[in-house]
Enzyme design. Structure first.
Site, PDB file in Angstrom:
ATOM      1  N   ASP A  85       9.741  -2.088  -9.812  1.00  0.00           N
ATOM      2  CA  ASP A  85       8.664  -1.785  -8.865  1.00  0.00           C
ATOM      3  C   ASP A  85       8.885  -2.461  -7.518  1.00  0.00           C
ATOM      4  O   ASP A  85       9.329  -3.608  -7.462  1.00  0.00           O
ATOM      5  CB  ASP A  85       7.318  -2.272  -9.426  1.00  0.00           C
ATOM      6  CG  ASP A  85       6.728  -1.279 -10.414  1.00  0.00           C
ATOM      7  OD1 ASP A  85       7.466  -0.385 -10.855  1.00  0.00           O
ATOM      8  OD2 ASP A  85       5.536  -1.422 -10.733  1.00  0.00           O
ATOM      9  N   ASP A  86       8.486  -1.754  -6.467  1.00  0.00           N
ATOM     10  CA  ASP A  86       8.480  -2.239  -5.075  1.00  0.00           C
ATOM     11  C   ASP A  86       9.878  -2.226  -4.470  1.00  0.00           C
ATOM     12  O   ASP A  86      10.858  -2.085  -5.169  1.00  0.00           O
ATOM     13  CB  ASP A  86       7.849  -3.633  -4.979  1.00  0.00           C
ATOM     14  CG  ASP A  86       6.520  -3.692  -5.715  1.00  0.00           C
ATOM     15  OD1 ASP A  86       5.702  -2.778  -5.510  1.00  0.00           O
ATOM     16  OD2 ASP A  86       6.321  -4.626  -6.503  1.00  0.00           O
ATOM     17  N   HIS A 136       5.445   4.869  -5.804  1.00  0.00           N
ATOM     18  CA  HIS A 136       4.614   3.658  -5.987  1.00  0.00           C
ATOM     19  C   HIS A 136       3.651   3.498  -4.801  1.00  0.00           C
ATOM     20  O   HIS A 136       3.317   2.391  -4.439  1.00  0.00           O
ATOM     21  CB  HIS A 136       5.544   2.448  -6.120  1.00  0.00           C
ATOM     22  CG  HIS A 136       4.906   1.213  -6.679  1.00  0.00           C
ATOM     23  ND1 HIS A 136       4.061   1.227  -7.755  1.00  0.00           N
ATOM     24  CD2 HIS A 136       5.012  -0.097  -6.315  1.00  0.00           C
ATOM     25  CE1 HIS A 136       3.670  -0.015  -8.025  1.00  0.00           C
ATOM     26  NE2 HIS A 136       4.220  -0.829  -7.155  1.00  0.00           N
ATOM     27  N   HIS A 140       1.225   0.392  -0.909  1.00  0.00           N
ATOM     28  CA  HIS A 140       0.998  -0.519  -2.040  1.00  0.00           C
ATOM     29  C   HIS A 140      -0.451  -0.979  -2.120  1.00  0.00           C
ATOM     30  O   HIS A 140      -0.761  -2.017  -2.691  1.00  0.00           O
ATOM     31  CB  HIS A 140       1.941  -1.740  -1.972  1.00  0.00           C
ATOM     32  CG  HIS A 140       2.182  -2.370  -3.310  1.00  0.00           C
ATOM     33  ND1 HIS A 140       1.509  -3.485  -3.745  1.00  0.00           N
ATOM     34  CD2 HIS A 140       3.019  -2.041  -4.318  1.00  0.00           C
ATOM     35  CE1 HIS A 140       1.930  -3.804  -4.962  1.00  0.00           C
ATOM     36  NE2 HIS A 140       2.841  -2.947  -5.328  1.00  0.00           N
ATOM     37  N   HIS A 232      10.309  -6.828 -11.635  1.00  0.00           N
ATOM     38  CA  HIS A 232      10.184  -6.861 -10.170  1.00  0.00           C
ATOM     39  C   HIS A 232      11.446  -7.489  -9.568  1.00  0.00           C
ATOM     40  O   HIS A 232      11.388  -8.520  -8.915  1.00  0.00           O
ATOM     41  CB  HIS A 232       8.936  -7.655  -9.775  1.00  0.00           C
ATOM     42  CG  HIS A 232       7.665  -7.021 -10.244  1.00  0.00           C
ATOM     43  ND1 HIS A 232       7.107  -7.269 -11.482  1.00  0.00           N
ATOM     44  CD2 HIS A 232       6.847  -6.126  -9.650  1.00  0.00           C
ATOM     45  CE1 HIS A 232       5.997  -6.559 -11.620  1.00  0.00           C
ATOM     46  NE2 HIS A 232       5.814  -5.850 -10.531  1.00  0.00           N
TER      47      HIS A 232
END
Ligand code: ZN
Length: 269
Positions: A85-86, A136, A140, A232
């Site tokens: 993620d991210d 995503h 955010h 992450h």
């Protein structure tokens, strides 16, 4: 869902007991002052319990009001989907892609539109790598208590950025902080998007997150056929997860697992 059911049961129990009133149950007369106080108490307790239930529901990994939600895929095949993620984030994204390539593995990157705009060359590198992209959101932001048009903008802007970079495949969706209530699931359902969460998230568990050995062990012991692992690896502060990644790839391979993208995993349902 269990949290939500428990909370609703508590609401019903509390409201029932308070609504009946102890004095009435005991057959004693009750003053008007006490009766008003009792009603107020029912209202306050109910609001608090609904608040608690809503909080749990908003971040549930096993229940969502509308739209397909996948936490893990039921299969006998030893396959696992690693998801990140991210990002993309300079330095770390290249490192992760190299680790995957060295292990002949592919993963799914849930990127944000804003970070893709800030690092267009990195988005190009991820697209060219043959790994999968997931949506995503653009900024955010937590997608609860927001109108549906905000959800649509967050999701569609990000997909448009992926398309502009030459990524054509449909994307699954993962909301920041796993947060959503009504408008986000309704939008996802209406647009036919699958929400993908996870069954293993080693780097957010106290006592495991800061230790690469513990992360490897947690994933190696916890993985099941069809698992979806969230890490992450592109956060600056997640060096333990980056250290763990090549070892997770080695360990799961040794356990007989094959690494698939989320869309490949969903196709096995
Ligand atoms: Zn995130």
């Amino acid at each position: 869902m269990a949290d939500y059911a428990l909370s609703l049961s508590l609401i019903a129990l509390a409201a029932g007991l308070l609504g009946l009133g102890w004095n009435r149950i005991a057959g004693r007369p009750e003053s008007r002052f006490r009766a008003v106080g009792r009603v107020l108490l029912v209202v306050v307790v109910s609001i608090l319990l609904v608040g608690v239930a809503t909080y749990h529901l908003s971040k549930s990994r096993s229940f969502q009001f509308a739209g397909e939600l996948v936490q893990r895929v039921e299969t006998n095949e030893k396959v696992v989907a690693l998801t990140f993620d991210d990002g993309p984030t300079p330095g770390y994204t290249e490192e992760v892609l190299q680790t995957l390539a060295e292990h002949g593995a592919r993963a799914t990157f849930y990127l944000t539109g804003r970070e893709c705009e800030e690092n267009p060359e990195l988005l190009d590198v991820v697209v060219a790598s043959g790994n999968e992209l997931g949506n995503h959101t653009y900024s955010h932001r937590r997608l609860y208590f927001v109108p549906e048009k905000t959800v649509a903008a967050e999701v569609e802007q990000t997909d448009a950025i992926f398309r502009a970079a030459g990524y054509e495949a449909p994307t699954t969706f993962r909301m920041p902080g796993c947060k959503r209530l009504l408008t986000t699931p309704l939008y996802l359902d209406r647009t036919g998007r699958t929400t993908v969460v996870w069954d293993l998230e080693p780097d957010s568990i106290a006592g495991i997150a800061d230790n690469a050995d513990a992360i490897v062990e947690y994933v190696g012991d916890g993985v099941r056929p069809g698992s979806i692992v969230l890490m992450h690896v592109m956060y600056e502060g997640r060096q333990p997860t980056r250290d763990a990644l090549p070892r997770i790839l080695d360990r799961l391979s040794a356990q007989g697992y094959r690494f698939v993208t989320v869309s490949e995993l969903l196709a096995m349902q």
